[in-house]
Write a protein that holds these residues in place. Structure first.
Motif, short mmCIF file in Angstrom:
data_model
loop_
_atom_site.label_atom_id
_atom_site.label_comp_id
_atom_site.label_asym_id
_atom_site.label_seq_id
_atom_site.Cartn_x
_atom_site.Cartn_y
_atom_site.Cartn_z
N ARG A 164 50.25 -22.69 85.96
CA ARG A 164 50.79 -21.86 84.91
C ARG A 164 52.31 -21.89 84.91
O ARG A 164 52.96 -21.99 83.88
CB ARG A 164 50.29 -20.45 85.15
N ARG A 165 52.86 -21.83 86.12
CA ARG A 165 54.31 -21.85 86.22
C ARG A 165 54.87 -23.17 85.73
O ARG A 165 55.95 -23.22 85.17
CB ARG A 165 54.74 -21.63 87.66
N ARG B 155 53.74 -24.99 83.41
CA ARG B 155 53.79 -24.90 81.96
C ARG B 155 54.99 -24.10 81.52
O ARG B 155 55.70 -24.46 80.61
CB ARG B 155 52.54 -24.14 81.46
N GLU B 156 55.17 -22.99 82.22
CA GLU B 156 56.18 -22.05 81.77
C GLU B 156 57.58 -22.61 81.91
O GLU B 156 58.43 -22.43 81.06
CB GLU B 156 56.05 -20.79 82.61
N LEU B 157 57.81 -23.32 83.02
CA LEU B 157 59.18 -23.68 83.35
C LEU B 157 59.59 -25.02 82.78
O LEU B 157 60.76 -25.30 82.66
CB LEU B 157 59.37 -23.64 84.85
N ASN C 31 51.31 -19.11 78.48
CA ASN C 31 50.97 -20.00 79.58
C ASN C 31 49.59 -19.73 80.16
O ASN C 31 49.19 -20.36 81.11
CB ASN C 31 52.02 -19.89 80.67
N ARG D 103 49.89 -21.65 74.27
CA ARG D 103 51.09 -22.09 73.54
C ARG D 103 50.93 -23.48 72.96
O ARG D 103 51.73 -23.90 72.13
CB ARG D 103 52.31 -22.04 74.45
#
Lengths: 434, 409, 343, 336
Positions: free
Chosen positions: B382-383, B385-387, D171, D229
């Protein structure tokens, strides 16, 4: 914490010694080494053993640890014990450049796990010692601290019995120190304030650390016992650089003496400087060996930071005899080997190593079992009846593991040399304050 | 993290190439570990517990110390692993920046000091003190969090930083209660009361400590990774991503954040109790901001949000710090490199003490990691994706802005 | 994204301005009385001490608040920028070769001007470099990312100074003569007067710059809405770099003052100074330059009052407790604007 | 519109006013939503629609007025009473200040007594905070200083919502997004989850099943593991609806659900909205600009202008209302 932040003090000692001893007696250490080397030839197989060094060696504390460790190395160079080949197991208790009890405990464990380590020189800081003493006690590994001065490590202090530090074998001593404890140095500070500076009132501050607070507490108690009055007792966090408001407070109190327990890195020089800025340089100022760290020319020393204007009223003490035997020979040998002047604790490190080597010489002949040897060395050093002839003079350890050498040297600022000047030394065993 | 409760590994449908093939090849194993997460955790830690002490018997590790040294070092590293996975709950999952984490570590340690030392005269067994320390730390976490968790992220950071300074300051200055700067000494040793032939752990044998911290970490891991895949874990992530949306989905943001804070604090409390018992002293200067920042660095470098990554990061950073840099000194010294001129400065690598550069290395690692690999060494899916922003993320930012405006009257 | 961060510039307190002025005066009077009670006749001197260190905190806090106002980043490295600034001025003065007070007023003026311009300029550039390499690439990243690089930069600056310059206290030449001026009933040392006046002048200049100039307008508009400002033709990168230049420059000025006033500097200085200065910025209402100055003075007074009453070791605790209380009851600080419901 | 609530009303807002500083965004609006209906809220830009909407959703607290949901007052202007926890801290704080003052003034005994009193006064608060943290937080929340739990409480009561500009958890996967929507319908607490009791496992399994059901319902089957997303725009809108549906609301608040959609997507969305009402019996409040949508699905339309309600009635009545034409359609004739 500190024994003697006295690189310069030692340098001064060296100079004085050069002047008056006129080198008539050759270095006894060197001669001992020579004779040992000469007689050690016929002992059969040489046993490889190690001396552990556990000091802060990196970061901002390297100036504390490195010269001390060098002192040990110098001793091993100069003095040989027949039948043994002594090398060093070096450990560093600084993490991120700051001494760390956790790391200290781990180091002493590492040293205990090395069967060839018979003796440890260190630690430097009292709270590291608090973490290490239980481990060394359990392992039966003798430690000699060149620098710890917090009284509670060896004797009941503040209601805490040192036996709590030795839960495994409460009656077995595995920690000794060559430094005189802060209670004597605080007393010496009070002696200076009351009897030399002739002050009747005092402002007492500390830097909230073990060393500084202990020193200031003892000073306050003893100064009152001598008949003086403590007008205010302050604690100032070591991280501050702004002492102006404390100095202004001081101004309104107008005491006859200012005693500040702490080390230069806590900003005590700055306190003195800001006193001068506010026109209070005429008030005598005293501290412990934490400020005896060199002349005004020494970088980052107390005297340099304080500035030298009107500081003739500044006093400090050093928890050691001023008349160190063969100081010049020691300084020369040190310089020859490490190409710098001895550090604050080099001689103390040297003395610790001497304690070990003399103990090894006494118990070591014929013993090859390292486990037995380690215990024999421990038992020998813990026995108060043995005495040692060392770089710091002749002393033995009492039943607590404290040195019997209770000599404090008094220094005052000398405006002409811009350095500390030896005033007198007082043997608190022979001539207690009370 | 993959594999949430039997739904199988969520490959995300976008993992092509080698990674995809690899995950397909491993999928039976992944699926198993997804279904039997706790069993996997226990087995993993058992394997770690066996492998670590064995591996250090071989070169190059054997050259740096005896097996006992290494095991003792691992026991210390375990403290930081525990701290890091606790901070990961707060920072990695709930997205709250806590810069005063060492405060809870300190509170746990002092709790043990009060519960099992001659200072108070109370001698509660170590095992009972573990949950007590965790509980006390959690209680302080709630007390600090209750008034401050309403604050925006950055304000929270500064308040926690302040708390991290206050707690050691109180332990230092309230000297009648805490013995001040000298700390509390002679804390009781853990004891198994002759179970498995182990009485008091003593000071010389690192193995019981190693086993204990391994067990504590394994339990913490089990509980925390269960939380991650629960209603609560989802709520944390939702809050981190969008607090208003999370609240509008029925999540009580304050309670949920408080829980994250309390759980993080309780993990630090556990670490504190263990560390105090192992060291047998507590003193205020063990808990300064360096500890908080080091643990934060561990979490960031390991990979925020991924509990295994964070643990690995903490372990690596600790070992680097306690062994690696020292060995680097020796290693470079042994190479006998010639010194060279760098402008006016003569550089002699052999004389450089790399221990002096720890902060520089930390700092560089933090900056570079954020610039080049913001998700850390072992990121959570998930991280990552986020970053790693996709182009439409910027658009999303714009959208949020106009939304914010729209909310305004 | 926050809907309504208080913009840079003057506090938008049309109705509250008088309240603010009256409140400040009342607080000052109260502080003076409290100090006078505890200081045993040295109340005035303590008051000046508090104003002086408050001024230093305020100068540092301005940098925090400006950067926060424009890119909503707690620039954790800012305290260390201040520290490096103090080393820059130390380097300059020792290199020129001064070791004590300069009595010739003209020479003193020139040296001071050179010292301040040089330090502020160097630190401004350092600030811009930090922004360019550590923060700009992360401008659209999650907020935690630049915060962590800021911590990283702080570590780097500290270590560079520690290893490269000195790992202990260094003494800075105090070139301002230690004379005491008597102005009416007030007796004040020259250095204190200099620092207070300097801080006030710099702050006033900053307010004028932000309020009256084109670049200042650009900064304000960027703070309010970066995208809209961009659409209106404001060069965002330049504006943000400029903000860093000014903020870091002010920290550089504070660094010079540190050397002149206390006579020393040390590589660990930045952490606590930064911590207190940031607290000052938050207390006053972050993003608000007047608030930052106010917060700086509040903390100065807290510290001095604590020291006067013998609770110096507790001043840190008091400061942070005050911070928590202010934030709980006024989440945007003393002068901060009320934010929208969600943050 | 005072007095007893009439049967059949899901929502009954009475005299709702919301001020921001000096600006009145919503002024004394009375507004009702009959059970099972689709009600639209329209008005020109800046009319206060979204503000009013956010008041209902619990994001804003009204400056005045109250809102009844299923006949129960759920939102009203908070009033402070002396029983609230915040005052538990006021008294100790005052005592502490006095104690410090007394100690500083040298009146030791009084100082110590006051200090003791401070401890005594703070203990109840501490005990409550430690033993019943949730309750403590809720009480503090009522005090009006730490209001944060409003929107989630509205969800627990049965109000789900979407956002004008999509606010998904980008996310997280589609499945996780929907499962977050179920948060308030799930009950596993910390212990259940940590110890993985059977209750928790069963609940999680049921949640996954339900989430898949909702995803299928909005026509997104097969996208469960996609990151939100990465979805196309229209799907993101649908996912928001699925997420809101997952909380099993009685009333759903849709904030411009067709904004930015093409005609095909708009038609599909309109159908979805109608279907939600028909299949699930969920009452719907709609903010919408697209008059086609509004007139097509709404049972009733309410018009706001400058924060005031200017018209209410069936789509046809509203369309014919001269004030509406003047305020809205007159200016925006193109959309009529």
């Amino acid at each position: 914490m500190k024994y003697a932040r006295m690189g310069a003090a030692l340098a001064a000692i060296a100079m004085v010694a050069t002047a008056c001893s006129s080198s008539s007696s050759p270095s006894s250490a060197a001669s001992a080494a020579a004779s040992a080397a000469a007689s050690g030839g016929g002992g059969g197989a040489v046993v490889n053993v190690k001396i552990g060094i556990e000091l802060p060696m990196s970061g901002g504390e390297a100036p504390n640890g490195v010269p001390t460790a060098n002192g040990v190395a110098l001793a091993l160079d100069q003095i040989k014990v027949p039948g043994f080949n002594v090398t060093i197991n070096q450990q560093d208790d600084a993490v991120n450049g700051v001494h760390n009890p956790q790391q200290g405990a781990k180091n002493i464990q590492t040293l205990a796990n090395d069967p060839t380590v018979l003796f440890v020189v260190g630690p430097f800081n009292s709270n590291v010692a608090q973490a290490e003493i239980p481990v060394g006690n359990a392992a039966g590994l003798m430690q000699c601290s060149p620098a710890n001065t917090y009284p509670g490590l060896t004797k009941t202090w503040g209601g805490v019995d040192p036996k709590t530090l030795r839960p495994t074998n409460p009656d077995k001593i595995a920690y000794v120190r060559v430094a005189t404890t802060d209670d004597l140095q605080g007393a010496a500070g009070a002696d200076i304030a009351y009897n030399i500076a002739k002050a009747k009132t005092a402002y007492v501050a500390d830097d909230t650390q073990t060393y500084g607070k202990g020193l200031a507490d003892v000073f306050a108690t003893d100064f009152a016992k001598l008949g003086g009055t403590v007008v205010k007792r302050d604690s100032i966090p070591g991280s501050t650089t702004d002492f102006t408001s404390y100095v202004t407070t001081l101004k309104s109190l107008n005491p006859g003496y200012v005693y500040y327990g702490g080390v230069t890195t806590s900003g005590i020089g700055l306190f003195r400087l800001q006193m001068a800025q506010q026109g209070l340089q005429t008030i005598p100022f005293g501290g412990g060996d934490g400020i005896s760290d060199g002349s005004a020319a020494t970088k980052s020393s107390f005297l340099q930071i304080a500035g030298t204007a009107g500081d003739q009223n500044t006093y400090s003490t050093v928890a050691a005899t001023h008349d160190i035997p063969n100081a010049s020979a020691f300084a020369d040998a040190y310089k020859a080997k490490f190409s710098t002047a001895p550090g604050a604790y080099s001689a103390a490190g040297y003395a610790c190593a001497q304690v070990f080597l003399q103990a090894l010489q006494a118990v070591g002949s014929g013993v090859t079992d390292l486990k037995t040897l380690r215990e024999d060395v421990r038992a020998y050093v813990a026995d108060p009846s043995h005495s040692y002839d060392t770089q710091l003079g002749k002393f033995s350890f009492d039943a607590n593991g404290d040195t019997t050498q209770h000599i404090i040297s008094y220094y005052g600022f000398d405006a002409t040399t811009q350095d500390w000047k030896f005033l007198q030394q007082r043997d608190f065993t022979a001539k207690p304050l009370f | 993290m993959t594999g949430r409760r039997g739904t199988g590994p969520a490959t995300g449908g976008t993992a092509p190439g080698v990674r995809g093939r690899l995950s397909r090849a491993l999928s039976p194993a992944t699926a198993f570990s997804g279904r039997h997460q706790s069993l996997t955790t226990v087995v993993t830690f058992a394997v770690i517990g066996i492998i670590l002490p064995v591996i250090v018997l071989f070169p190059p590790f054997s050259g740096f110390g005896t097996q006992n040294d290494w095991v003792g070092g691992f026991a210390d590293a375990g403290i930081f692993v525990l701290l890091a996975i606790g901070l990961n709950v707060v920072v990695g999952w709930a997205g709250l920046l806590d810069l005063g984490y060492a405060a809870f570590f300190a509170i746990g340690s002092y709790t043990y000091a009060y519960g099992a030392s001659p200072f108070t005269g109370v001698h509660i067994p170590f095992w009972a003190m573990l949950p007590v320390g965790a509980f006390v730390a959690a209680a302080f976490g709630i007390l600090l969090g209750a008034p401050t968790l309403r604050l925006r992220g950055d304000y929270l950071a500064i308040v926690t930083l302040g708390f991290g300074e206050i707690v050691p300051a109180v332990f230092l200055n309230a000297s009648t209660l805490t013995n001040g700067t000298n700390g509390i000494v002679g804390l009781d040793q853990p004891s198994l009361g002759r179970l498995f032939g182990v009485g008091d752990f003593g000071f010389t044998n690192p193995w019981p400590y190693f086993a204990t911290i391994l067990a504590i970490i394994a339990v913490a891991f089990m509980l925390l990774s269960r939380l991650e895949n629960s209603r609560l874990g989802r709520a944390w992530v939702a809050i981190r991503e969008d607090e208003l949306a999370a609240a509008s989905m029925g999540i009580n943001t304050v309670t949920t954040k408080l829980l994250a804070f309390a759980i993080g604090a309780s993990t630090a409390g556990l670490a504190g109790v263990y560390s105090a018992a192992k060291l047998s002293i507590v003193s205020p200067d063990q808990f300064n901001f360096t500890v908080s920042f080091t643990v934060l660095a561990m979490v960031v470098l390991g990979g925020m949000g991924n509990i295994w990554g964070v643990a690995a990061g903490a372990f690596l950073v600790f070992e680097l710090q306690s062994q690696g840099l020292k060995q680097l000194n020796t290693f470079i010294g042994s190479l006998g490199l010639p010194s060279f001129q760098l402008g006016p400065i003569t550089v002699d690598l052999a004389t450089i003490n790399f221990l002096n550069y720890q902060y520089l290395l930390y700092g560089l690692a933090l900056v570079l990691m954020m610039l080049l690999r913001p998700e850390g060494l072992f990121p959570s899916r998930r991280r990552r994706r986020e970053l790693h922003e996709s182009p439409d993320e910027a658009e999303r930012g714009n959208v949020e802005l106009s939304e914010a405006e729209a909310v305004e009257p | 994204m926050t809907p309504a961060t208080a913009p840079l510039g003057r506090a938008r307190l049309s109705a509250g301005r008088w309240n603010l002025a009256l409140g400040t005066i009342a607080a000052l009077v109260a502080a003076y009385v409290i100090m006078d009670l505890g200081a045993g006749g040295e109340g005035q001197a303590q008051f000046i001490n508090a104003l002086t260190i408050g001024a230093i905190y305020a100068l540092i806090a301005l940098g925090y608040t400006m950067v926060y106002g424009i890119i909503e980043l707690i620039n954790f490295a800012h305290g260390d920028v201040f520290m490096v600034g103090s080393f820059v001025s130390w380097w300059l003065l020792t290199t020129i070769g001064f070791s004590g007070a300069i009595t010739d007023p003209l020479l003193l003026g020139v040296i001071l001007a050179v010292g301040f311009v040089f330090s502020m300029g160097v630190m401004g550039v350092v600030g811009m470099i930090i922004e360019r390499f550590a923060y700009r690439p992360l401008r659209n990243a999650p907020r935690l990312a630049p915060l962590i690089t800021a911590i990283g930069v702080s570590f780097i600056l500290q270590n560079v100074i520690q290893v490269g310059v000195s790992n202990s206290i260094v003494t800075t030449p105090q070139i301002i003569p230690n004379t005491t001026l008597n102005i009416g009933p007030v007796s004040i040392r020259a250095i204190n007067l200099f620092i207070i006046v300097l801080a006030v002048v710099l702050m006033a200049a900053l307010q004028l710059f932000i309020g009256r100039t084109r670049l200042g307008r650009a900064m304000r508009s960027t703070a309010i809405d970066r995208d809209a400002a961009q659409l209106m033709g404001v060069d965002i990168n330049t504006t943000i770099a400029l903000t860093f230049f000014i903020g870091s420059g002010l920290a550089g000025a504070a660094g010079v003052v540190q050397g002149l006033y206390f006579g020393v500097t040390v590589f660990t200085l930045g952490f606590y100074a930064g911590l207190f200065a940031f607290t000052a910025a938050v207390l006053g209402g972050i993003g608000n330059t007047t608030g930052a100055a106010l917060g700086g003075f509040v903390i100065g007074f807290i510290q001095v009052i604590a020291a006067v009453y013998g609770y110096g070791v507790w001043s840190e605790v008091v400061v942070f407790t005050a911070l928590v209380l202010v934030l709980v009851f006024r989440p945007t600080g003393i002068l901060g604007q009320q934010l929208g419901e969600r943050a | 519109m005072s007095g007893e609530q009439r049967p059949g009303l899901v929502l009954d807002a009475r005299g709702v006013t919301k001020r921001f500083g000096g600006l009145v965004a919503v002024r004394a609006v009375d507004f009702t939503i009959p059970s099972g209906s689709i009600v639209s809220l329209i008005g020109p830009n800046g009319a206060g629609k979204t503000t009013f909407f956010n008041v209902i959703a619990g994001v804003y607290e009204p400056s005045n007025g109250e809102i009844l949901f299923n006949g129960e007052t759920v939102i009203a202007r908070p009033r402070r009473t002396w029983a609230e926890p915040i005052y538990w801290f006021v008294i100790p704080t005052i005592l502490l200040i006095l104690a410090v003052a007394a100690l500083l003034a040298g009146i030791g005994i009084i100082g110590h007594l006051l200090f003791l009193a401070t401890l005594l006064a703070i203990i109840p608060a501490l005990i409550v905070a430690l033993t019943r943290p949730r309750w403590y937080v809720r009480m503090i929340g009522r005090a009006g200083i730490f209001r944060s739990s409003r929107p989630n409480e509205m969800v627990s009561l049965g109000i789900g919502r979407t956002f004008q500009n999509i606010r998904l958890f980008g996310n997280m996967s589609v499945l996780e997004n929907v499962m977050v929507g179920m948060h308030s319908r799930m009950h596993a607490n910390l212990l259940d989850a940590a110890l993985r009791l059977g209750r928790h496992r069963r609940e999680e399994e049921a949640a996954v099943r339900d989430a898949r059901k909702w995803i299928k319902y909005v026509g997104m089957a097969g996208y469960e593991n996609e990151a939100a997303r990465n979805l196309p725009y229209g799907y993101q809108r649908r996912l928001e609806i699925a997420r809101a549906l997952a909380s099993e609301p009685k009333l759903m608040l849709l904030d411009e659900p067709t904004a930015g959609m093409n005609p095909v997507e708009t038609r599909e969305m309109t159908e979805l909205i109608a279907r939600v009402r028909k299949d699930l019996g969920i009452t719907i409040l709609l903010i919408e600009h697209d008059m086609g949508v509004v007139m097509g699905v709404s049972d009733r339309v309410t018009v706001l202008d400058h924060g005031e309600k200017i018209a209410e009635g069936s789509p046809d009545e509203v369309r014919a209302n001269p004030r509406v034409i003047e305020a809205y359609l007159g200016r925006g004739a193109a959309s009529a």
